[in-house]
Design a protein around this motif. Structure first.
Motif, PDB file in Angstrom:
ATOM      1  N   MET A   1     -39.695 -21.824 -14.373  1.00 15.13           N
ATOM      2  CA  MET A   1     -40.890 -22.373 -13.765  1.00 15.13           C
ATOM      3  C   MET A   1     -42.060 -22.235 -14.715  1.00 15.13           C
ATOM      4  O   MET A   1     -42.855 -23.141 -14.908  1.00 15.13           O
ATOM      5  N   ASN A   2     -42.140 -21.052 -15.365  1.00 20.08           N
ATOM      6  CA  ASN A   2     -43.290 -20.830 -16.222  1.00 20.08           C
ATOM      7  C   ASN A   2     -43.256 -21.764 -17.423  1.00 20.08           C
ATOM      8  O   ASN A   2     -44.301 -22.265 -17.851  1.00 20.08           O
ATOM      9  N   LEU A   3     -42.060 -21.973 -17.915  1.00 21.86           N
ATOM     10  CA  LEU A   3     -41.960 -22.905 -19.034  1.00 21.86           C
ATOM     11  C   LEU A   3     -42.359 -24.304 -18.605  1.00 21.86           C
ATOM     12  O   LEU A   3     -43.111 -24.983 -19.292  1.00 21.86           O
ATOM     13  N   ILE A 133     -42.993 -27.300  -9.070  1.00 25.44           N
ATOM     14  CA  ILE A 133     -42.135 -26.238  -8.567  1.00 25.44           C
ATOM     15  C   ILE A 133     -40.877 -26.219  -9.400  1.00 25.44           C
ATOM     16  O   ILE A 133     -40.200 -27.235  -9.530  1.00 25.44           O
ATOM     17  N   GLY A 134     -40.563 -25.071  -9.967  1.00 28.84           N
ATOM     18  CA  GLY A 134     -39.315 -24.954 -10.700  1.00 28.84           C
ATOM     19  C   GLY A 134     -38.202 -24.532  -9.764  1.00 28.84           C
ATOM     20  O   GLY A 134     -38.142 -23.386  -9.335  1.00 28.84           O
TER      21      GLY A 134
ATOM     22  N   HIS B   2     -42.351 -31.876  -7.827  1.00 31.29           N
ATOM     23  CA  HIS B   2     -43.800 -31.767  -7.639  1.00 31.29           C
ATOM     24  C   HIS B   2     -44.106 -31.139  -6.291  1.00 31.29           C
ATOM     25  O   HIS B   2     -43.456 -31.452  -5.295  1.00 31.29           O
ATOM     26  N   LEU B   3     -45.103 -30.306  -6.275  1.00 28.53           N
ATOM     27  CA  LEU B   3     -45.509 -29.714  -4.997  1.00 28.53           C
ATOM     28  C   LEU B   3     -46.157 -30.756  -4.100  1.00 28.53           C
ATOM     29  O   LEU B   3     -46.222 -30.593  -2.887  1.00 28.53           O
ATOM     30  N   ALA B   4     -46.597 -31.852  -4.707  1.00 22.99           N
ATOM     31  CA  ALA B   4     -47.288 -32.872  -3.908  1.00 22.99           C
ATOM     32  C   ALA B   4     -46.353 -33.525  -2.905  1.00 22.99           C
ATOM     33  O   ALA B   4     -46.791 -33.897  -1.816  1.00 22.99           O
ATOM     34  N   TYR B   5     -45.080 -33.629  -3.228  1.00 16.82           N
ATOM     35  CA  TYR B   5     -44.173 -34.301  -2.296  1.00 16.82           C
ATOM     36  C   TYR B   5     -44.046 -33.567  -0.968  1.00 16.82           C
ATOM     37  O   TYR B   5     -44.296 -34.153   0.082  1.00 16.82           O
ATOM     38  N   PRO B   6     -43.647 -32.298  -0.969  1.00 18.22           N
ATOM     39  CA  PRO B   6     -43.594 -31.629   0.337  1.00 18.22           C
ATOM     40  C   PRO B   6     -44.957 -31.494   0.998  1.00 18.22           C
ATOM     41  O   PRO B   6     -45.044 -31.563   2.236  1.00 18.22           O
TER      42      PRO B   6
END
Lengths: 223, 128
Positions: A1-3, A133-134, B2-6
């Protein structure tokens, strides 16, 4: 995720497979929710609610929250919708279309919902446009991880919640219990006709609309 | 992902539930819309938990708690609706007007009924 977060975030024009599936299931979920709140047939609304809640469960699975997904299926689709269907049938919901399913303030509700959706979507898209979001390989929401978090950090709220469920159970029983004819000094809950028993009494509730005041008055007179 | 989807999906579901709560007349359909809103909140909780990746998994624990509270809410809510239906013969939320200031009026359409009731109340107060 950080990458992934540190690097240039992937654009919206090259979606991954998970994103495509998420968007498709999300469209199905949103459509089912729309049908749920707009259909004229009450039983169909409950059945479309199953589709919407199941879609949300699939979204949980796509977000690697397995345990929440199965809890969603068990509790919502398994029990809440069944309870709602019971409620619809006990209140003698018509099987066919009922034209008065919507109240008179429908335009106001539509305006409020559209304004709310516009505001929320604009805000959310603007805030999380570049957040990524990873979804790694290790499951972040497996039963083991969720159970450890729940019983290490959240034991006290968990136990308090069990007390809440017990209180809700007792409250529902007390509310739906018919007033005892031998103990008719209880507060007049509904129409305490002693001949009615259990669900059969609720099934014929629609017919005693006009004569509803009489048994209540009789009960108070007897007390 | 992407967090935008949820987040967008949760916002849309919440607005749908809001419309249902405001527009539905049957109390059980209102409860269904409340369930939709609670699900939108749960989706947000899970998505943000996966994003923040916290040690205690606050989002998922809170989502579980929300599901349990929703189950309790639907039990109590249905008991109340059935009780109202048994004593009134109707579970339409816009006919339950006994606690209004001017007493139980005839079930009319909400807009006209509200305007007429307000007019009679005002005139009654002025006379009093």
């Amino acid at each position: 995720m950080n990458l992934a977060a540190a690097g240039a975030h992937p654009g919206f024009l090259s979606p991954t497979g998970v994103e495509i599936v998420f968007v498709l299931v999300g469209l199905a979920t949103f459509g089912a929710a729309l049908v749920t709140v707009t259909t004229k047939q009450l039983v169909h609304a409950a059945l479309w609610l199953v589709a919407a809640l199941g879609g949300v469960a699939v979204e949980y699975l796509l977000l690697t929250a397995e345990f929440i997904a199965w809890v969603q299926v068990l509790i919502y689709v398994g029990s809440v919708v069944v309870l709602l269907l019971f409620g619809l049938m006990l209140t003698k919901a018509p099987i066919g279309p009922s034209p008065d399913a919507d109240s008179g303030n429908r335009p106001v509700a539509l305006a409020v919902a559209v304004i709310s959706a516009g505001t929320l979507v604009t805000l959310v898209v603007d805030a999380f446009r570049t957040t990524w979001i990873g979804l790694g390989t290790s499951a972040k929401g497996s039963t083991r991880v969720t159970g450890e978090a729940l019983f290490r950090g959240w034991v006290l709220p968990f136990e308090a919640l069990s007390v809440l469920l017990l209180a809700a159970l007792v409250g529902a029983i007390v509310l739906s219990r018919r007033a005892d004819p031998a103990n008719s000094s209880a507060p007049a809950a509904g129409s305490p006709t002693p001949t009615d028993g259990g669900t059969g009494g609720a099934m014929d509730g629609g017919t005693d609309d006009a004569e509803d005041a009489d048994p209540a008055a009789d009960g108070e007179g007897r007390s | 992902m992407h967090l935008a989807y949820p987040a967008v999906l949760a916002a849309l579901l919440f607005s749908t539930g809001l419309y249902g709560v405001l527009a539905r007349r049957n109390a059980i359909l209102m409860l269904m819309s409340v369930e939709l809103m609670l699900n939108a909140v749960n989706l947000n909780l899970v998505a943000f938990d996966v994003w923040l990746r916290e040690e205690l998994h606050t989002g998922q624990a809170l989502a579980l708690f929300t599901i349990a509270v929703a189950a309790a809410e639907i039990g109590i809510g249905l008991a109340i609706v059935l009780l109202v239906y048994r004593s009134r013969g109707s579970s339409d939320v816009d006919r339950l007007r006994d606690l209004r200031e001017d007493g139980p009026g005839p079930p009319t359409t909400p807009g006209q009924g509200r305007a007429g009731a307000a007019a009679t109340t005002d005139s009654g107060r002025q006379k009093a």
